[in-house]
Design a protein around this motif. Structure first.
Motif, PDB file in Angstrom:
ATOM      1  N   LEU A 130      -4.139   4.760  10.002  1.00 38.14           N
ATOM      2  CA  LEU A 130      -4.032   6.203   9.732  1.00 38.14           C
ATOM      3  C   LEU A 130      -4.808   7.024  10.769  1.00 38.14           C
ATOM      4  CD1 LEU A 130      -4.274   6.199   5.838  1.00 38.14           C
ATOM      5  CD2 LEU A 130      -2.230   6.643   7.238  1.00 38.14           C
ATOM      6  N   GLN A 131      -5.966   6.526  11.207  1.00 39.37           N
ATOM      7  CA  GLN A 131      -6.744   7.221  12.232  1.00 39.37           C
ATOM      8  C   GLN A 131      -5.955   7.321  13.536  1.00 39.37           C
ATOM      9  OE1 GLN A 131      -9.691   8.851  12.332  1.00 39.37           O
ATOM     10  NE2 GLN A 131      -9.717   8.652  10.112  1.00 39.37           N
ATOM     11  N   LYS A 132      -5.247   6.258  13.883  1.00 42.12           N
ATOM     12  CA  LYS A 132      -4.448   6.261  15.126  1.00 42.12           C
ATOM     13  C   LYS A 132      -3.262   7.201  15.038  1.00 42.12           C
ATOM     14  CE  LYS A 132      -5.670   1.484  16.084  1.00 42.12           C
ATOM     15  NZ  LYS A 132      -5.194   0.097  16.060  1.00 42.12           N
ATOM     16  N   GLN A 133      -2.838   7.556  13.811  1.00 35.96           N
ATOM     17  CA  GLN A 133      -1.681   8.437  13.632  1.00 35.96           C
ATOM     18  C   GLN A 133      -2.042   9.903  13.790  1.00 35.96           C
ATOM     19  OE1 GLN A 133       1.432   6.915  13.276  1.00 35.96           O
ATOM     20  NE2 GLN A 133       0.031   5.264  13.758  1.00 35.96           N
ATOM     21  N   LYS A 134      -3.340  10.216  13.774  1.00 40.46           N
ATOM     22  CA  LYS A 134      -3.769  11.627  13.883  1.00 40.46           C
ATOM     23  C   LYS A 134      -3.558  12.180  15.262  1.00 40.46           C
ATOM     24  CE  LYS A 134      -7.030  11.678  10.117  1.00 40.46           C
ATOM     25  NZ  LYS A 134      -8.371  11.972   9.684  1.00 40.46           N
ATOM     26  N   GLU A 174       8.938   3.714   5.455  1.00 43.86           N
ATOM     27  CA  GLU A 174       8.157   2.601   5.999  1.00 43.86           C
ATOM     28  C   GLU A 174       7.203   3.121   7.058  1.00 43.86           C
ATOM     29  OE1 GLU A 174       8.805  -1.149   8.996  1.00 43.86           O
ATOM     30  OE2 GLU A 174      10.537  -0.411   7.897  1.00 43.86           O
ATOM     31  N   LEU A 175       5.920   2.752   6.929  1.00 42.68           N
ATOM     32  CA  LEU A 175       4.922   3.166   7.907  1.00 42.68           C
ATOM     33  C   LEU A 175       4.441   2.026   8.784  1.00 42.68           C
ATOM     34  CD1 LEU A 175       2.642   5.585   5.832  1.00 42.68           C
ATOM     35  CD2 LEU A 175       4.561   6.163   7.340  1.00 42.68           C
ATOM     36  N   TYR A 176       4.146   0.870   8.159  1.00 45.45           N
ATOM     37  CA  TYR A 176       3.427  -0.157   8.913  1.00 45.45           C
ATOM     38  C   TYR A 176       3.464  -1.473   8.153  1.00 45.45           C
ATOM     39  CZ  TYR A 176      -0.775  -2.059  11.353  1.00 45.45           C
ATOM     40  OH  TYR A 176      -1.667  -2.809  12.080  1.00 45.45           O
ATOM     41  N   VAL A 177       3.654  -2.560   8.878  1.00 49.10           N
ATOM     42  CA  VAL A 177       3.479  -3.903   8.319  1.00 49.10           C
ATOM     43  C   VAL A 177       2.227  -4.471   8.969  1.00 49.10           C
ATOM     44  CG1 VAL A 177       4.440  -6.214   8.097  1.00 49.10           C
ATOM     45  CG2 VAL A 177       5.960  -4.230   7.988  1.00 49.10           C
ATOM     46  N   LEU A 178       1.240  -4.796   8.171  1.00 50.17           N
ATOM     47  CA  LEU A 178      -0.003  -5.332   8.724  1.00 50.17           C
ATOM     48  C   LEU A 178       0.298  -6.662   9.412  1.00 50.17           C
ATOM     49  CD1 LEU A 178      -0.964  -3.195   6.607  1.00 50.17           C
ATOM     50  CD2 LEU A 178      -2.998  -4.575   6.394  1.00 50.17           C
ATOM     51  N   PRO A 179      -0.203  -6.846  10.636  1.00 51.83           N
ATOM     52  CA  PRO A 179       0.164  -8.038  11.408  1.00 51.83           C
ATOM     53  C   PRO A 179      -0.464  -9.330  10.893  1.00 51.83           C
ATOM     54  CG  PRO A 179      -1.397  -6.682  12.633  1.00 51.83           C
ATOM     55  CD  PRO A 179      -1.023  -5.913  11.394  1.00 51.83           C
ATOM     56  N   VAL A 210       0.877  -1.157   0.000  1.00 54.12           N
ATOM     57  CA  VAL A 210       0.000   0.000   0.000  1.00 54.12           C
ATOM     58  C   VAL A 210       0.921   1.215   0.000  1.00 54.12           C
ATOM     59  CG1 VAL A 210      -1.855   1.236   1.175  1.00 54.12           C
ATOM     60  CG2 VAL A 210      -1.740  -1.267   1.320  1.00 54.12           C
ATOM     61  N   LEU A 211       1.036   1.859  -1.140  1.00 51.09           N
ATOM     62  CA  LEU A 211       1.880   3.045  -1.275  1.00 51.09           C
ATOM     63  C   LEU A 211       0.987   4.271  -1.182  1.00 51.09           C
ATOM     64  CD1 LEU A 211       4.716   4.213  -1.837  1.00 51.09           C
ATOM     65  CD2 LEU A 211       4.110   4.159  -4.276  1.00 51.09           C
ATOM     66  N   LEU A 212       1.222   5.083  -0.169  1.00 49.22           N
ATOM     67  CA  LEU A 212       0.421   6.279   0.066  1.00 49.22           C
ATOM     68  C   LEU A 212       1.199   7.526  -0.332  1.00 49.22           C
ATOM     69  CD1 LEU A 212      -0.839   5.430   3.671  1.00 49.22           C
ATOM     70  CD2 LEU A 212      -2.137   5.194   1.548  1.00 49.22           C
ATOM     71  N   ASN A 213       0.478   8.500  -0.894  1.00 51.75           N
ATOM     72  CA  ASN A 213       1.105   9.801  -1.121  1.00 51.75           C
ATOM     73  C   ASN A 213       0.827  10.691   0.088  1.00 51.75           C
ATOM     74  OD1 ASN A 213      -1.529  10.785  -1.446  1.00 51.75           O
ATOM     75  ND2 ASN A 213      -1.341  11.089  -3.650  1.00 51.75           N
ATOM     76  N   TRP A 244       1.037  -7.547   3.931  1.00 52.35           N
ATOM     77  CA  TRP A 244       0.952  -6.216   3.332  1.00 52.35           C
ATOM     78  C   TRP A 244       1.810  -5.221   4.099  1.00 52.35           C
ATOM     79  CZ3 TRP A 244      -1.735  -4.597  -1.018  1.00 52.35           C
ATOM     80  CH2 TRP A 244      -2.460  -5.592  -1.667  1.00 52.35           C
ATOM     81  N   VAL A 245       2.470  -4.357   3.339  1.00 49.73           N
ATOM     82  CA  VAL A 245       3.342  -3.326   3.874  1.00 49.73           C
ATOM     83  C   VAL A 245       2.808  -1.974   3.421  1.00 49.73           C
ATOM     84  CG1 VAL A 245       5.697  -2.403   3.823  1.00 49.73           C
ATOM     85  CG2 VAL A 245       5.334  -4.876   3.800  1.00 49.73           C
ATOM     86  N   VAL A 246       2.744  -1.030   4.347  1.00 43.73           N
ATOM     87  CA  VAL A 246       2.309   0.327   4.020  1.00 43.73           C
ATOM     88  C   VAL A 246       3.544   1.217   3.974  1.00 43.73           C
ATOM     89  CG1 VAL A 246       0.821   2.264   4.679  1.00 43.73           C
ATOM     90  CG2 VAL A 246       0.137  -0.090   5.233  1.00 43.73           C
ATOM     91  N   LEU A 247       3.713   1.877   2.843  1.00 41.03           N
ATOM     92  CA  LEU A 247       4.847   2.776   2.629  1.00 41.03           C
ATOM     93  C   LEU A 247       4.332   4.156   2.248  1.00 41.03           C
ATOM     94  CD1 LEU A 247       7.043   0.411   0.396  1.00 41.03           C
ATOM     95  CD2 LEU A 247       7.297   0.813   2.853  1.00 41.03           C
TER      96      LEU A 247
END
Length: 151
Positions: free
Chosen positions: A147-151, A60-65, A2-5, A91-94
């Motif tokens: 993403l909600q938890k990062q706010k 790197e943001l997050y690796v889904l567990p 999951v590549l986020l801008n 899945w990996v979030v970048l």
């Protein structure tokens, strides 16, 4: 992957050369690929992302567990010559930190994608082949929660 801008939109690639009616209707997907034996998950995600898009400027943001699994429908296995029935994915979030002008889908000899776009998190699962829809729905729900938890 999951590549986020910076707007938390997701990178989607348009699959090259769809061959079935279903694939023509649902041609978008997020980058993905295999993990080489002994390879770290983050290193594999970055390698696959670079191979498919030339993107190497990421954080790197997050690796889904959880691991996610889908089965291929009848017909795809025979056509593709697969010796397996589905895929299990981590899945990996970048976060994309580079310049969009550097995105190059012709980086590999067998291009996975022929076009790309950014898409809002909501509704992506409706652009995906149906046999992957549940995985995408679950993965994107987890990403939204992260993403909600990062706010």
């Amino acid at each position: 992957i999951v590549l986020l801008n910076g707007k938390n939109e997701v990178f989607l690639g348009r699959r090259t050369a769809p061959t079935t009616k279903e694939e023509y209707e649902y041609v978008w997907q997020m980058p993905q690929g295999g993990i080489d034996e002994g390879e770290d998950i983050i290193a594999a995600a970055k390698r696959e992302l670079f191979e498919e898009t030339s993107v190497c400027e990421v954080k790197e943001l997050y690796v889904l567990p959880e691991k996610y699994r889908y089965d291929f429908p009848d017909g795809i296995l025979e056509r593709e010559g697969h010796n397996f029935v589905g895929q299990e994915q981590t899945w990996v979030v970048l976060r994309f930190t580079g310049d969009e002008a550097w995105i190059n889908l012709n980086n590999a000899p067998d291009n996975e994608f022929c076009a790309w776009r950014w898409a809002a998190l909501d509704g992506i699962e409706n652009l995906i082949v149906p046999f992957k829809k549940k995985v995408y729905t679950d993965v994107l729900a987890e990403v939204k929660s992260f993403l909600q938890k990062q706010k």
